[in-house]
Design an enzyme around this catalytic site. Structure first.
Site, short mmCIF file in Angstrom:
data_model
loop_
_atom_site.label_atom_id
_atom_site.label_comp_id
_atom_site.label_asym_id
_atom_site.label_seq_id
_atom_site.Cartn_x
_atom_site.Cartn_y
_atom_site.Cartn_z
N GLU A 157 -32.69 18.45 38.00
CA GLU A 157 -33.69 18.54 36.93
C GLU A 157 -33.95 17.17 36.30
OE1 GLU A 157 -32.68 23.23 35.99
OE2 GLU A 157 -32.21 21.74 34.45
N HIS A 199 -34.71 24.99 27.09
CA HIS A 199 -34.06 25.07 28.39
C HIS A 199 -32.89 24.10 28.43
CE1 HIS A 199 -33.42 24.97 32.74
NE2 HIS A 199 -33.29 23.66 32.59
N THR A 212 -29.52 33.65 27.08
CA THR A 212 -30.93 33.65 27.48
C THR A 212 -31.78 34.56 26.58
OG1 THR A 212 -30.25 33.23 29.75
CG2 THR A 212 -32.49 34.04 29.44
N LYS A 265 -39.20 23.97 24.67
CA LYS A 265 -40.35 24.63 25.30
C LYS A 265 -41.55 24.65 24.32
CE LYS A 265 -37.34 27.59 28.13
NZ LYS A 265 -36.98 29.00 28.46
N ARG A 308 -30.93 29.59 20.06
CA ARG A 308 -31.67 30.83 20.33
C ARG A 308 -31.26 31.94 19.37
NH1 ARG A 308 -31.00 30.48 26.93
NH2 ARG A 308 -32.87 29.23 27.39
N PHE A 332 -41.06 38.03 36.26
CA PHE A 332 -41.51 37.28 35.08
C PHE A 332 -42.02 35.89 35.42
CE2 PHE A 332 -36.84 36.72 35.33
CZ PHE A 332 -36.75 35.33 35.41
N ARG A 355 -25.25 24.33 26.79
CA ARG A 355 -25.57 25.75 27.03
C ARG A 355 -25.01 26.63 25.91
NH1 ARG A 355 -28.96 27.80 31.18
NH2 ARG A 355 -27.50 29.53 31.44
N TYR A 414 -38.75 25.80 37.91
CA TYR A 414 -38.29 27.18 37.92
C TYR A 414 -38.30 27.79 39.32
CZ TYR A 414 -37.99 27.52 32.83
OH TYR A 414 -37.61 27.37 31.51
N ASN A 465 -37.80 31.76 24.21
CA ASN A 465 -36.42 31.42 23.81
C ASN A 465 -36.21 29.93 23.55
OD1 ASN A 465 -36.29 30.50 26.39
ND2 ASN A 465 -34.72 31.94 27.10
P1 DAT Z 1 -31.75 30.30 30.98
O1 DAT Z 1 -33.01 29.66 30.42
O2 DAT Z 1 -30.86 30.79 29.88
O3 DAT Z 1 -31.05 29.42 31.98
P2 DAT Z 1 -32.66 31.88 33.27
O4 DAT Z 1 -32.44 30.68 34.11
O5 DAT Z 1 -32.05 33.17 33.71
O6 DAT Z 1 -32.21 31.63 31.74
O7 DAT Z 1 -34.23 32.15 33.13
C1 DAT Z 1 -35.12 31.05 32.93
C2 DAT Z 1 -36.13 31.43 31.90
O8 DAT Z 1 -36.96 32.50 32.41
C3 DAT Z 1 -35.55 31.98 30.60
O9 DAT Z 1 -35.19 30.95 29.70
C4 DAT Z 1 -36.68 32.81 30.08
C5 DAT Z 1 -37.29 33.37 31.34
N1 DAT Z 1 -36.74 34.69 31.64
C6 DAT Z 1 -35.55 34.97 32.17
N2 DAT Z 1 -35.36 36.29 32.30
C7 DAT Z 1 -36.49 36.87 31.84
C8 DAT Z 1 -36.95 38.22 31.70
N3 DAT Z 1 -36.19 39.24 32.06
N4 DAT Z 1 -38.18 38.40 31.18
C9 DAT Z 1 -38.96 37.39 30.81
N5 DAT Z 1 -38.60 36.08 30.92
C10 DAT Z 1 -37.38 35.84 31.42
MG MG Z 2 -31.55 28.85 33.90
#
Ligand code: DAT
Ligand code: MG
Length: 149
Positions: free
Chosen positions: A126, A115, A91, A9, A102, A57, A85, A49, A112
């Site tokens: 994707e 991805h 996350t 990212k 991370r 968020f 992963r 996304y 973080n």
């Molecule tokens: P991951 O990237 O581990 O698959 P995810 O799919 O739940 O996690 O969320 C996608 C991204 O969105 C994550 O990398 C960062 C952001 N994100 C997730 N939960 C969040 C939150 N509570 N506040 C802010 N950003 C968040």
């Molecule tokens: Mg995800």
């Protein structure tokens, strides 16, 4: 052979962690089959996304992902989706184990660093969202016989 989509990212690029991310995946024994740096359009970020579009968020996430260049990658190997992963970590970087990307380099969930696709179906979606078929290279690493029995 399984493939997954990974993206360093904008924060990972700015923090000079592209090489570190590639090194960790290479050292594990996975094969890089696609790689490019790009600025992400709002449309691409929103498509990527889409599953999170109702989350509070979401606007901040789209703003962040489009804020600077990212490095998009496709990696190949046995079990690479779940293994990547694990290498990436949880996350929330404060919950991610030390030794994960991370866990070693991140502090907040909104920064973080990287991805990784979470399942075979999302990986396929994707990969085709981010890469044209001709941008992916199928090749046989010389190390294969030392990694697989
Ligand atoms: P991951 O990237 O581990 O698959 P995810 O799919 O739940 O996690 O969320 C996608 C991204 O969105 C994550 O990398 C960062 C952001 N994100 C997730 N939960 C969040 C939150 N509570 N506040 C802010 N950003 C968040
Ligand atoms: Mg995800």
């Amino acid at each position: 052979m399984e493939r997954t989509f990974l993206m360093v990212k904008p924060d990972g690029v700015q923090r000079c962690l592209v090489g570190e991310v590639i090194r960790r995946l290479e050292s594990k024994g996975f094969t890089l089959v696609g790689l490019k740096m790009l600025g992400v359009s709002k449309e691409l970020a929103e498509a990527h996304y889409d599953v999170h579009k109702e989350r509070p968020f979401f606007p901040g996430l789209i703003q962040f992902i489009t804020s600077g260049p990212v490095v998009a990658m496709v990696w190949e190997g046995e079990g690479v989706i779940a293994s990547a992963r694990k290498i990436i970590g949880a996350t929330n970087p404060l919950s991610a184990e030390p030794g994960t990307i991370r866990g070693d380099y991140g502090v907040t969930v909104g920064r973080n660093l990287i991805h990784g696709s979470d399942a075979p179906e999302t990986a396929q979606n994707e990969i085709s969202l981010w890469f044209k078929p001709e941008e992916l290279v199928s090749w046989q690493p010389a190390l294969t016989t030392w990694l697989y029995e």
